[in-house]
Design a protein around this motif. Structure first.
Motif, PDB file in Angstrom:
ATOM      1  N   HIS A  86       1.015  -1.213   0.033  1.00 39.49           N
ATOM      2  CA  HIS A  86       0.016  -0.013   0.020  1.00 39.49           C
ATOM      3  C   HIS A  86       0.818   1.243  -0.132  1.00 39.49           C
ATOM      4  O   HIS A  86       2.027   1.088   0.077  1.00 39.49           O
ATOM      5  N   HIS A 126       1.186   4.073   2.036  1.00 43.90           N
ATOM      6  CA  HIS A 126       1.672   4.765   3.264  1.00 43.90           C
ATOM      7  C   HIS A 126       3.112   4.855   3.358  1.00 43.90           C
ATOM      8  O   HIS A 126       3.872   3.794   2.601  1.00 43.90           O
ATOM      9  N   ASP A 139       5.495   4.478   5.448  1.00 46.96           N
ATOM     10  CA  ASP A 139       6.537   3.720   5.978  1.00 46.96           C
ATOM     11  C   ASP A 139       6.512   2.479   5.032  1.00 46.96           C
ATOM     12  O   ASP A 139       7.237   1.316   5.472  1.00 46.96           O
ATOM     13  N   HIS A 140       5.872   2.338   4.022  1.00 45.15           N
ATOM     14  CA  HIS A 140       6.015   1.340   3.061  1.00 45.15           C
ATOM     15  C   HIS A 140       6.671   1.517   1.760  1.00 45.15           C
ATOM     16  O   HIS A 140       6.820   0.572   0.735  1.00 45.15           O
ATOM     17  N   HIS A 171      -7.403  -1.868   5.906  1.00 44.64           N
ATOM     18  CA  HIS A 171      -6.545  -0.750   6.463  1.00 44.64           C
ATOM     19  C   HIS A 171      -7.245   0.564   5.758  1.00 44.64           C
ATOM     20  O   HIS A 171      -8.068   0.633   4.839  1.00 44.64           O
ATOM     21  N   ASP A 209      -0.168  -4.110   6.057  1.00 50.69           N
ATOM     22  CA  ASP A 209      -0.793  -3.466   7.157  1.00 50.69           C
ATOM     23  C   ASP A 209      -2.332  -3.862   7.257  1.00 50.69           C
ATOM     24  O   ASP A 209      -3.085  -3.584   6.415  1.00 50.69           O
TER      25      ASP A 209
HETATM   26 ZN   LIG Z   1      -0.256   1.470   6.336  1.00 48.53          ZN
END
Ligand SMILES: [Zn+2]
Ligand SMILES: [Zn+2]
Length: 234
Positions: A59, A61, A63-64, A125, A146
């Motif tokens: 996804h 976000h 942090d990914h 999510h 996530d």
């Molecule tokens: Zn996430």
């Protein structure tokens, strides 16, 4: 199939840590699952990122996928393009990933590299997010990405040799409106899907990892915590 953990923190890295990033290698194929903050430098220590066969983003976000933005500079310099499989969304991050060096594909459509098959499942999510199941040579692993509790996820994980699962929250702090499972939920997912082994991941620097492992062990074994440079061969 070999899994190398390049980063396992979220939503921001621990000291000297890195957010989500996992290198999956099988035969001559190298696939990067997620490319969060801090992952690219750790990948460079192992291989030339331009030699990846593909990148799968669970996804969008940061942090990914934050390090995709700097990977772009490297690929521009060396004149290479890479296939990237990701949720197609109308978001600022998707626009930023739209580049000549990334050949973007919808993660929903299924992916295969030689005899490695990668399937995806939409999970629970706040943004479009997918779990992925990688299968090759009679072995499989599932990365949940996530997610909080999700219909269909147990069936998606059925019989997997390795479940790499979001275990962000201690049980006492979890509720159904949060974006992540607890470690106990990850363990129930492993038990219910008859996974052979469980690796907990997506650790917030706010919580104690050993406690999360102990909570999970009350439900399922074997369980271990992801950590930088963890390597597992299946
Ligand atoms: Zn996430
Ligand atoms: Zn995350």
């Amino acid at each position: 199939m070999k899994l190398t953990v390049l980063g396992c923190s979220g939503p921001y890295p621990a000291a000297n840590g890195a957010c989500s990033g996992y290198l999956v290698s099988a035969g001559r194929r190298n696939i990067l699952l997620d490319c969060g903050a801090g992952v690219l430098g750790r990948l460079f220590a192992l291989m030339d990122p331009a030699e990846l066969d593909g990148i799968v983003l669970s996804h969008l976000h940061a942090d990914h996928c934050a390090d995709m933005l700097v990977l772009r500079y490297y690929l521009e310099r060396v004149g290479k393009t890479l296939p990237v499989y990701l949720p197609v969304t109308e978001s600022a991050m998707f626009s930023m990933l739209t580049s000549e060096v990334f050949k973007l594909h919808d993660i929903k459509l299924g992916i295969s590299f030689d005899d490695m098959r990668i399937e995806s499942l939409r999970v629970n999510h706040p943004v479009p997010a997918y779990a992925v199941r990688l299968s090759t040579a009679g072995k499989s692993m599932v990365y949940t990405g996530d997610t909080n509790l999700c219909d269909g996820l147990e069936a998606f994980c059925a019989g997997t040799d390795l479940l790499l699962a979001d275990a962000c929250f201690p049980e006492a702090l979890w509720n159904e409106n949060l974006p992540h499972m607890s470690a106990v939920h990850a363990a129930h997912l492993a038990a219910g899907s008859h996974a052979a082994r469980l690796v907990l991941t997506h650790f917030s620097p706010a919580f104690d990892i050993d406690s999360l492992v102990r909570e999970a062990e009350n439900v399922f074994r074997p369980v271990e915590a992801a950590h930088l440079s963890l390597r597992i061969s299946l």
